[in-house]
Write an enzyme that holds these catalytic residues in place. Structure first.
Site, PDB file in Angstrom:
ATOM      1  N   ASP A   1       0.831  -1.198   0.000  1.00  0.00           N
ATOM      2  CA  ASP A   1       0.000   0.000   0.000  1.00  0.00           C
ATOM      3  C   ASP A   1       0.876   1.263   0.000  1.00  0.00           C
ATOM      4  O   ASP A   1       1.854   1.338   0.758  1.00  0.00           O
ATOM      5  CB  ASP A   1      -0.856  -0.031   1.276  1.00  0.00           C
TER       6      ASP A   1
ATOM      7  N   GLU B   1      14.198 -15.453   0.780  1.00  0.00           N
ATOM      8  CA  GLU B   1      14.489 -16.519   1.756  1.00  0.00           C
ATOM      9  C   GLU B   1      13.538 -17.704   1.555  1.00  0.00           C
ATOM     10  O   GLU B   1      13.749 -18.772   2.098  1.00  0.00           O
ATOM     11  CB  GLU B   1      14.288 -16.002   3.201  1.00  0.00           C
TER      12      GLU B   1
HETATM   13  C1  GLC Z   1      -4.195   3.076  -0.600  1.00  0.00           C
HETATM   14  C2  GLC Z   1      -5.422   2.223  -0.458  1.00  0.00           C
HETATM   15  C3  GLC Z   1      -6.560   3.082  -0.017  1.00  0.00           C
HETATM   16  C4  GLC Z   1      -6.209   3.688   1.316  1.00  0.00           C
HETATM   17  C5  GLC Z   1      -4.888   4.432   1.248  1.00  0.00           C
HETATM   18  C6  GLC Z   1      -4.357   4.719   2.611  1.00  0.00           C
HETATM   19  O1  GLC Z   1      -4.312   4.006  -1.603  1.00  0.00           O
HETATM   20  O2  GLC Z   1      -5.673   1.555  -1.656  1.00  0.00           O
HETATM   21  O3  GLC Z   1      -7.747   2.370   0.081  1.00  0.00           O
HETATM   22  O4  GLC Z   1      -7.214   4.586   1.700  1.00  0.00           O
HETATM   23  O5  GLC Z   1      -3.893   3.667   0.617  1.00  0.00           O
HETATM   24  O6  GLC Z   1      -3.948   3.533   3.231  1.00  0.00           O
END
Ligand code: GLC
Length: 559
Positions: free
Chosen positions: A217, A267
């Site tokens: 993310d 790993e």
């Molecule tokens: C990413 C995720 C989104 C979230 C953001 C903060 O863009 O896809 O859903 O709100 O990160 O974590």
């Protein structure tokens, strides 16, 4: 740019091979909205296990689960309290293990979401940071600054958060912490070794449980370089985001983190895979996340941001295949996910205006009243775009419900909404209605409680028209979107050979036709006029009308 796009020429490998990810179909599950096994209104881990046969029947190679970790749900689970556990409302670690076993038995890999840019404000490291006070090692794990003004009563800078509203939050002792997203999502300080250790631990924890890979993310946000005197928001906005030196985004230094992670992935046998969520300025910048010594693959959102337009699609495909060939990665393709308006609806929106046509446009549903959305056109174009995408070399990321041709739900009442982007939205033109409309629980049956999602209703109410998109309804219709996706995914195993394609001349600007190394062809008519095929050409997927590909339609031809 040449017409023939010759990528690495890597052969297609079986799903047990270390390179299984290169041309995989990955299905994104948003767990709280997928299937509710225990009737509490929230989808859960057992709900995914119960649908393992559905996923196998659809023909996906892997499932990516959005966060299922303990969370106050300030941002749909992307505010993580504990990276190494399951939200008790969604199940237990044992349930998780059962789910992995059920999917693995069916040959489906499992990818989990890692959220390393920020934790939730309930994470034990953040609680410790608050308790330990100014100047402590605990505070150094996050981004704290003294406030301005006599007693620190003013924010250190005027920065806005991505979801609207201020990006600095006071903690009551003259210090403020930085959060790119919601207030409940404090950003980590990735210069701190404890933060590195926390995530290495987490990557090993899930890898040891048999997880096959990770979706990272906000991968472009971790590394930051904040000077003692912070720039203003206006100054930040004016800075270059393409030279790797922006204070907040897509810094070259971030790749050191991923090189460290790669050593952990390697790993394992087979090595764990990773895909970066990196909304960066150019395909060249994106490619840096997808190197073999880094995350290996990165989401390519270019098609998602494009119009349904032959010239745009062709340019994007050519460009991205060239980039992924150059880094040794394989390209990824995405049309929908949990952050954007579903593509069936997006393509039905009225033509976009001015700056909306690009920046953040995929998020917008505001400004398009329901009677201005052409649902039929959206549905046609969405299926045509999906079948185009599924014929491309590289991996395809599908979002739950898109196989049903599901539309965005536009008319969710404010009190039923959950997305912080809706509530914090400073700019309705930019923020639109937020992201709840693509996160409404799936319809599994045309009748019954919450259309088969669960016994106790859905945590975001489903509209009546969901009945027509239910899995059992589409199941019974050979021409449904669901059955078309199933056929496409089954045929795709034959179509996906070498990672390349060659464009063919069509004589029309609004028709694209490409051929894969094994002779399979994909023809997409983006235009309004039928496109005649040669005598005797008979598609294995998609229907001709009078020997021609109808408007806004894709067909596949066997080699
Ligand atoms: C990413 C995720 C989104 C979230 C953001 C903060 O863009 O896809 O859903 O709100 O990160 O974590």
């Amino acid at each position: 740019m040449t017409d023939a796009v010759l990528a690495a020429g890597v052969p297609v490998l079986g799903s047990d091979d270390a390179a299984w990810w290169r041309q995989a179909v990955v299905y994104q599950v948003y767990p709280r909205s997928f299937a509710d096994s225990n009737g509490d209104g929230l989808g859960d881990i057992r709900g995914v296990t119960d649908k393992a046969d559905y996923l196998a029947g659809l023909g996906v190679d892997a499932v990516w689960l959005s966060p299922f970790y303990p969370s106050a749900l300030a941002d749909g689970g992307y505010d993580v309290d504990d990276y190494r556990n399951v939200d008790p409302r969604l199940g237990t670690l044992d349930d998780f293990d059962d789910m992995v076993a059920a999917l693995h038995e069916r040959g489906i890999k499992v990818i989990v979401d890692i959220v390393p840019n920020h934790s939730s404000d309930r994470h034990e490291m953040f609680r410790a940071a608050l308790a330990a006070g100014k100047g402590s090692p605990e505070r150094d794990r996050y981004i704290f600054r003294d406030g301005l003004g006599e007693n620190g009563e003013l924010p250190p800078a005027d920065w806005a958060s991505i979801f609207g509203g201020p990006a600095w939050e006071p903690v009551g002792d003259g210090q403020w912490y930085f959060h790119h997203f919601a207030t409940e999502q404090p950003d980590f300080n990735w210069d701190n070794p404890d933060v590195h250790a926390e995530f290495l631990h987490t990557l090993r924890f899930w890898s040891d449980r048999g997880v096959d890979g990770f979706r990272i993310d906000v991968a472009h946000g971790l590394s930051k370089d904040l000077p003692a005197v912070l720039p203003s928001q206006a100054e930040l906005d004016a800075m270059d985001t393409t030279d790797g030196r922006h204070p907040l985004w897509d810094r070259d230094a971030v790749h050191e983190i991923y090189r460290e992670w790669r050593r952990v992935f390697d790993e394992y046998d087979p090595p764990r895979i990773a895909v970066a969520e990196a909304w960066v300025a150019t395909p060249e910048r994106r490619a840096k996340y997808a190197t073999p010594d880094g995350l290996g693959q990165a989401f390519n959102f270019d098609l998602l941001e494009a119009d349904f337009d032959a010239a745009q699609f062709r340019h994007i495909v050519t460009d991205n295949l060239a980039q992924s060939a150059a880094t040794g990665s394989s390209s990824t393709w995405v049309l929908s996910n949990h952050d954007v308006v579903r593509h069936a609806t997006r393509y039905g929106l009225p033509p976009r205006r001015g700056s909306l046509a690009k920046q953040g446009s995929a998020w917008i549903l505001a400004g398009a009243p329901a009677d201005q959305i052409d649902l039929a056109r959206g549905s046609r174009q969405a299926l045509a775009a999906s079948l185009f995408l599924l014929g491309l070399p590289g991996s395809a990321y599908l979002y739950q419900g898109e196989e049903l041709g599901l539309h965005e739900v536009g008319d969710i009442k404010a009190e039923d909404r959950q997305d912080p982007a809706f509530f914090r939205g400073a700019d309705p033109e930019r923020d639109g209605l937020g992201r709840d409309g693509c996160r409404v629980p799936l319809p599994w049956t045309g009748t019954g409680s919450s259309f088969g999602f669960g016994a106790a209703g859905a945590h975001i109410p489903q509209p009546d028209w969901f009945a027509g998109y239910a899995v059992d309804v589409e199941d019974a219709d050979p021409a449904s979107s669901l059955n078309t996706y199933r056929r496409a995914l089954a045929l795709r195993h034959e179509l996906q050979t070498g990672e390349s394609l060659e464009w063919m001349e069509t004589g029309r600007d609004d028709v694209l036709r490409f051929v894969r190394p094994n002779g399979w062809q994909v023809v997409t008519n983006f235009g309004a006029e039928p496109f005649a095929l040669a005598e005797g050409e008979a598609p294995v997927l998609g229907e001709l009308v009078d020997g021609a590909v109808p408007a806004e339609t894709t067909v596949w031809l066997r080699g």
